[in-house]
Scaffold this motif. Structure first.
Motif, mmCIF file in Angstrom:
data_model
loop_
_atom_site.group_PDB
_atom_site.id
_atom_site.type_symbol
_atom_site.label_atom_id
_atom_site.label_comp_id
_atom_site.label_asym_id
_atom_site.label_seq_id
_atom_site.Cartn_x
_atom_site.Cartn_y
_atom_site.Cartn_z
ATOM 1 N N ASP A 119 -16.745 -24.074 -11.547
ATOM 2 C CA ASP A 119 -18.178 -24.283 -11.740
ATOM 3 C C ASP A 119 -18.984 -23.399 -10.779
ATOM 4 N N ALA A 120 -18.528 -22.168 -10.584
ATOM 5 C CA ALA A 120 -19.124 -21.268 -9.598
ATOM 6 C C ALA A 120 -20.594 -20.996 -9.860
ATOM 7 N N THR A 121 -20.982 -20.992 -11.131
ATOM 8 C CA THR A 121 -22.375 -20.669 -11.453
ATOM 9 C C THR A 121 -23.289 -21.890 -11.413
ATOM 10 N N ASP A 122 -22.712 -23.052 -11.138
ATOM 11 C CA ASP A 122 -23.523 -24.266 -11.005
ATOM 12 C C ASP A 122 -24.059 -24.340 -9.578
ATOM 13 N N VAL A 123 -25.001 -23.471 -9.291
ATOM 14 C CA VAL A 123 -25.491 -23.346 -7.923
ATOM 15 C C VAL A 123 -27.016 -23.233 -7.949
ATOM 16 N N GLY A 124 -27.649 -23.831 -6.960
ATOM 17 C CA GLY A 124 -29.100 -23.765 -6.848
ATOM 18 C C GLY A 124 -29.520 -24.133 -5.447
ATOM 19 N N GLY A 125 -30.800 -23.983 -5.168
ATOM 20 C CA GLY A 125 -31.252 -24.275 -3.819
ATOM 21 C C GLY A 125 -32.718 -24.669 -3.765
ATOM 22 N N ILE A 126 -33.044 -25.446 -2.752
ATOM 23 C CA ILE A 126 -34.410 -25.850 -2.462
ATOM 24 C C ILE A 126 -34.502 -26.115 -0.966
ATOM 25 N N GLY A 127 -35.595 -25.704 -0.345
ATOM 26 C CA GLY A 127 -35.756 -25.969 1.084
ATOM 27 C C GLY A 127 -36.447 -24.824 1.794
ATOM 28 N N SER A 128 -37.274 -25.138 2.761
ATOM 29 C CA SER A 128 -38.052 -24.107 3.443
ATOM 30 C C SER A 128 -37.219 -23.249 4.382
ATOM 31 N N SER A 129 -35.973 -23.652 4.661
ATOM 32 C CA SER A 129 -35.128 -22.780 5.474
ATOM 33 C C SER A 129 -34.864 -21.463 4.757
ATOM 34 N N ILE A 130 -35.037 -21.431 3.429
ATOM 35 C CA ILE A 130 -34.900 -20.187 2.668
ATOM 36 C C ILE A 130 -35.883 -19.153 3.199
ATOM 37 N N GLY A 131 -37.124 -19.577 3.425
ATOM 38 C CA GLY A 131 -38.131 -18.673 3.972
ATOM 39 C C GLY A 131 -38.135 -18.615 5.482
ATOM 40 N N LEU A 132 -37.818 -19.729 6.124
ATOM 41 C CA LEU A 132 -37.844 -19.769 7.594
ATOM 42 C C LEU A 132 -36.799 -18.846 8.205
ATOM 43 N N PHE A 133 -35.642 -18.716 7.560
ATOM 44 C CA PHE A 133 -34.617 -17.827 8.111
ATOM 45 C C PHE A 133 -35.011 -16.364 7.943
ATOM 46 N N VAL A 134 -35.866 -16.070 6.977
ATOM 47 C CA VAL A 134 -36.430 -14.723 6.877
ATOM 48 C C VAL A 134 -37.288 -14.455 8.112
ATOM 49 N N LEU A 135 -38.151 -15.409 8.454
ATOM 50 C CA LEU A 135 -39.001 -15.259 9.637
ATOM 51 C C LEU A 135 -38.169 -15.223 10.915
ATOM 52 N N LEU A 136 -37.106 -16.015 10.959
ATOM 53 C CA LEU A 136 -36.226 -16.001 12.133
ATOM 54 C C LEU A 136 -35.566 -14.637 12.285
ATOM 55 N N GLY A 137 -35.157 -14.057 11.167
ATOM 56 C CA GLY A 137 -34.570 -12.716 11.205
ATOM 57 C C GLY A 137 -35.549 -11.687 11.742
ATOM 58 N N ILE A 138 -36.830 -11.842 11.396
ATOM 59 C CA ILE A 138 -37.872 -10.945 11.905
ATOM 60 C C ILE A 138 -37.965 -11.051 13.423
ATOM 61 N N THR A 139 -38.038 -12.276 13.934
ATOM 62 C CA THR A 139 -38.185 -12.480 15.381
ATOM 63 C C THR A 139 -36.977 -11.969 16.156
ATOM 64 N N LEU A 140 -35.800 -12.324 15.700
ATOM 65 C CA LEU A 140 -34.584 -11.936 16.426
ATOM 66 C C LEU A 140 -34.413 -10.415 16.444
ATOM 67 N N ARG A 141 -34.721 -9.767 15.320
ATOM 68 C CA ARG A 141 -34.578 -8.306 15.265
ATOM 69 C C ARG A 141 -35.657 -7.604 16.090
ATOM 70 N N GLN A 142 -36.852 -8.144 16.083
ATOM 71 C CA GLN A 142 -37.955 -7.521 16.829
ATOM 72 C C GLN A 142 -37.690 -7.559 18.325
ATOM 73 N N TYR A 143 -37.134 -8.676 18.805
ATOM 74 C CA TYR A 143 -36.848 -8.833 20.241
ATOM 75 C C TYR A 143 -35.334 -8.823 20.467
ATOM 76 N N TRP A 144 -34.698 -7.845 19.891
ATOM 77 C CA TRP A 144 -33.241 -7.727 19.802
ATOM 78 C C TRP A 144 -32.544 -7.839 21.153
ATOM 79 N N SER A 145 -33.062 -7.142 22.154
ATOM 80 C CA SER A 145 -32.367 -7.061 23.444
ATOM 81 C C SER A 145 -32.847 -8.106 24.450
ATOM 82 N N TYR A 146 -33.798 -8.959 24.034
ATOM 83 C CA TYR A 146 -34.330 -9.986 24.927
ATOM 84 C C TYR A 146 -33.486 -11.260 24.861
ATOM 85 N N GLN A 147 -33.521 -12.013 25.949
ATOM 86 C CA GLN A 147 -32.895 -13.334 25.921
ATOM 87 C C GLN A 147 -33.736 -14.267 25.062
ATOM 88 N N ASN A 148 -33.064 -15.131 24.326
ATOM 89 C CA ASN A 148 -33.788 -16.084 23.498
ATOM 90 C C ASN A 148 -34.486 -17.108 24.391
#
Length: 217
Positions: A119-148
């Motif tokens: 049932d590999a194609t029986d897949v779906g998703g809902i949740g704001s982490s879909i967009g939030l992880f995009v924003l997290l990727g922006i922050t982490l990449r922008q301040y790549w060499s900084y400590q979190n």
């Protein structure tokens, strides 16, 4: 938390929208049933052509616990992006990046599962982490060499580059775990690891694109 909300208009808007969406989802489900909710709010491989779900899925939530957790997550993820990109670009990054993540993550994981699950194609998703992880990727990449800074408060010295790698590899491991648990019918809630992995990459690509444009200007 109050200070964060005062300083970040995007966070406030995000919280208002996702809570309104949750109330709307509950109302529609009580009147029209679960199938209507799936059609309106869940991006699914079987109906990936429902383009509105590319936007509604990153704003919807499956249950109250899901909503509360992502609401808390937003308090830490959105403000740094808003400070870097501004209100409008942060909103665009969330909506456009979230839509891309919803589609790519759904299609990609279906094909990854195909050799292992019937049932590999029986897949779906809902949740704001879909967009939030995009924003997290922006922050982490922008301040790549900084400590979190968030981890630094707890005494953990970890660069954002390392955290990005840990989250990405962890998400890939989560995809493998999801395939295993489904193959052996092990009951465990899915956490959308594929959206997290794809979101991080999309976010990193967005900030790289913005940086290139600024350099060209």
């Amino acid at each position: 938390m109050i200070a964060t909300l005062r300083q970040s208009q995007v966070t406030v808007l995000f919280l208002v929208v996702v809570w309104l969406f949750f109330g709307l989802r509950l109302g529609i489900e009580s009147i029209y049933g679960e199938e209507a909710v799936l059609a309106l709010f869940v991006v699914r491989f079987s109906h990936v052509e429902y383009a509105w779900t590319w936007v509604t899925a990153p704003l919807g939530h499956g249950n109250l616990t899901h909503l509360l957790f992502n609401s808390m997550l937003a308090l830490f993820i959105i403000p740094p992006v808003e400070r870097e990109l501004g209100r409008n670009k942060t909103g665009v990054a969330y909506i456009v990046g979230g839509a891309m993540c919803a589609v790519i993550g759904t299609v990609l994981v279906a094909f990854v599962r195909l050799p292992f699950l019937t049932d590999a194609t029986d897949v779906g998703g809902i949740g704001s982490s879909i967009g939030l992880f995009v924003l997290l990727g922006i922050t982490l990449r922008q301040y790549w060499s900084y400590q979190n800074p968030l981890l630094a408060r707890t005494g953990i010295a970890l660069r954002n580059a390392t955290l990005f790698g840990v989250l990405f590899v962890g998400s890939l491991g989560g995809i493998v775990f999801d395939i295993w648990r489904k193959s052996v019918e092990f009951s465990f809630p899915g956490l959308g690891h594929h959206y997290h992995a794809v979101g991080l990459l999309i976010g990193a690509a967005i900030i790289e694109s913005v940086s290139v444009q600024q350099n060209d200007d």
